[in-house]
Design an enzyme around this catalytic site. Structure first.
Site, PDB file in Angstrom:
ATOM      1  N   HIS A 134      44.440  42.133  47.133  1.00  0.00           N
ATOM      2  CA  HIS A 134      45.365  41.249  46.401  1.00  0.00           C
ATOM      3  C   HIS A 134      45.968  40.143  47.272  1.00  0.00           C
ATOM      4  CE1 HIS A 134      44.808  43.650  42.935  1.00  0.00           C
ATOM      5  NE2 HIS A 134      45.742  44.563  43.115  1.00  0.00           N
ATOM      6  N   HIS A 185      49.129  40.594  37.348  1.00  0.00           N
ATOM      7  CA  HIS A 185      49.137  42.052  37.506  1.00  0.00           C
ATOM      8  C   HIS A 185      50.203  42.740  36.642  1.00  0.00           C
ATOM      9  CE1 HIS A 185      48.427  45.876  39.448  1.00  0.00           C
ATOM     10  NE2 HIS A 185      47.603  45.340  40.333  1.00  0.00           N
ATOM     11  N   GLU A 225      43.672  43.221  34.380  1.00  0.00           N
ATOM     12  CA  GLU A 225      43.655  42.088  35.309  1.00  0.00           C
ATOM     13  C   GLU A 225      42.325  41.367  35.143  1.00  0.00           C
ATOM     14  OE1 GLU A 225      44.654  43.932  39.303  1.00  0.00           O
ATOM     15  OE2 GLU A 225      44.936  45.631  37.967  1.00  0.00           O
TER      16      GLU A 225
HETATM   17  C1  GLA Z   1      44.895  47.038  41.434  1.00  0.00           C
HETATM   18  C2  GLA Z   1      44.015  47.851  42.297  1.00  0.00           C
HETATM   19  C3  GLA Z   1      44.597  49.202  42.430  1.00  0.00           C
HETATM   20  C4  GLA Z   1      45.997  49.115  43.002  1.00  0.00           C
HETATM   21  C5  GLA Z   1      46.845  48.296  42.109  1.00  0.00           C
HETATM   22  C6  GLA Z   1      48.226  48.103  42.677  1.00  0.00           C
HETATM   23  O1  GLA Z   1      44.787  47.358  40.129  1.00  0.00           O
HETATM   24  O2  GLA Z   1      42.700  47.926  41.824  1.00  0.00           O
HETATM   25  O3  GLA Z   1      43.771  49.986  43.216  1.00  0.00           O
HETATM   26  O4  GLA Z   1      45.946  48.505  44.254  1.00  0.00           O
HETATM   27  O5  GLA Z   1      46.246  47.040  41.895  1.00  0.00           O
HETATM   28  O6  GLA Z   1      48.842  49.297  42.991  1.00  0.00           O
END
Ligand code: GLA
Length: 376
Positions: free
Chosen positions: A130, A204, A341
């Site tokens: 991220h 997110h 997402e």
């Molecule tokens: C995304 C990732 C997860 C986790 C979340 C945040 O969805 O794929 O593995 O990192 O973000 O906790």
């Protein structure tokens, strides 16, 4: 003559009725949300003509509140988050935030572009997640609120310096949130660069259409327009395979309760601790098309997701562990929220066979995702 008083009374009572039953007004207002050492952060409230509201901070572009109607017309907050900026500064698993420069994981926190290898910040074991330690979810965006005839808007801009978190090139990003009178939250992502780089922007937000996160999301019915998904290894890095969903717990081609198969004996569900996977969306990427529908039966709320992106990460809040108390005292336990997402596939910079994520100088990165709310 005699009718004058009657007319007057009629005019006055109509005016009074108009005032007392006045339509919510399409608007954007702003208030202070908190302060950082070097900046004051605001919270913007977008209201549409139906009274639906979205609150967005220019810290991380975070959607903090989203009030959507239920089948009785009652507005309720359907997203997880905090009431105050402090919460986001202390511990947030990306609640409501803009994610970038690259959403999801890049294996080994490195990629090669034009024969040059770029080392990124490692913030998820050996991998990059991220956008790194200080991704777009943790920066202050320049904000411009506005209204148009049928929508309230908030335009956020950020210039990510060359080398930030290891990425090449200055990336100028604009994210526009629009709350329309059709009860849609439309997000337009635009970016340009001065050197070849990679870009994969998303949001997110954790949704819980029942109560905003006080209870599990396992009864929500989910439909995902995908024949295939990208299986991952134990570090949640795609293996490169595009596996068919058919005959697996990943088949959401018909509306299915999230909880129906989430604990099935399946290696992929063990890796993710539930769903934490990229689905390969049907239809042509680049075209805005309906890709997901979620229904919550007790409130009648329906969420439809439209996107131009080739993929969506369906994440079921498996890492929530009850350690966060959010808005209104709600304790966010495992699987109290789900994310959709929209994105390019994880680790695409290292996967030439996946849809490309390289942005060249002179090109414009442009994607759109719409979260549309209705009732059944
Ligand atoms: C995304 C990732 C997860 C986790 C979340 C945040 O969805 O794929 O593995 O990192 O973000 O906790």
């Amino acid at each position: 003559m005699k009718s004058y008083p009657v007319v007057l009374i009629l005019v006055l009572s109509t005016a009074l009725w108009r005032c007392t039953t006045s339509q919510p007004e399409l608007s954007v207002t702003s208030e202070e949300f908190g302060a950082l050492p070097d900046a004051v952060v605001n919270l913007y409230t977008l209201t549409n003509a139906n009274g639906m509201q979205v609150k967005i901070s220019n810290y991380g572009g975070i959607i903090t509140h989203l009030y959507a109607p239920d089948a009785n017309g009652q507005l309720g907050d359907v997203v997880l988050g905090y009431d105050h900026l402090d919460g986001y500064l202390q511990a947030s698993p990306y609640f409501g935030a803009i994610v970038g420069r690259y959403g999801n994981r890049i294996a080994g926190a490195a990629f090669t572009l034009n024969d040059e290898t770029y080392a990124l910040v490692q913030n998820n074991g050996p991998n990059h997640l991220h956008g790194g330690t200080k991704g777009f979810d943790k920066v202050v965006w320049a904000a411009t609120p506005s209204t148009a005839e049928d929508r309230a808007l908030l335009t956020l801009s950020y210039s990510s310096p060359d080398g930030e978190e290891g990425y090449p090139g200055t990336l100028d990003v604009t994210v526009t949130y629009a709350l329309t009178n059709e009860n849609e939250l439309k997000i337009d992502y635009v970016a340009t660069t001065d050197k070849p780089t990679v870009c994969n922007l998303t949001n997110h937000t954790y949704f819980n259409l029942k109560d905003g996160g006080a209870s599990p999301i396992l009864d929500h019915l989910v439909q995902i327009e995908a024949e295939r998904y990208t299986p991952v290894d134990a570090g949640l890095i795609p293996t490169g395979e595009l596996a068919p969903v058919e005959g697996t717990p990943f088949d959401f081609r018909q509306p299915t309760a999230i909880g129906a198969r989430i604990d099935a004996d399946h290696a992929q569900l063990r890796h993710g601790g539930g769903y934490d996977h990229n689905f390969v969306l049907n239809g042509a990427a680049g075209e805005l098309r309906l890709v997901c529908t979620v229904e919550e039966e007790t409130t009648g709320r329906v969420l439809q997701v439209y996107t131009t992106e080739p993929g969506v990460q369906f994440y079921t809040g498996n890492f929530l562990d009850g350690s966060i108390t959010g808005k209104n005292g709600a304790v966010y336990h495992k699987r109290h929220g789900f994310c959709l997402e929209t994105q390019h596939f994880p680790d695409s910079p290292n996967r030439p066979e996946f849809p490309p994520v390289v942005l060249q100088p002179g090109e414009t990165y442009k994607t759109t995702t719409v979260y549309k709310f209705s009732v059944k």
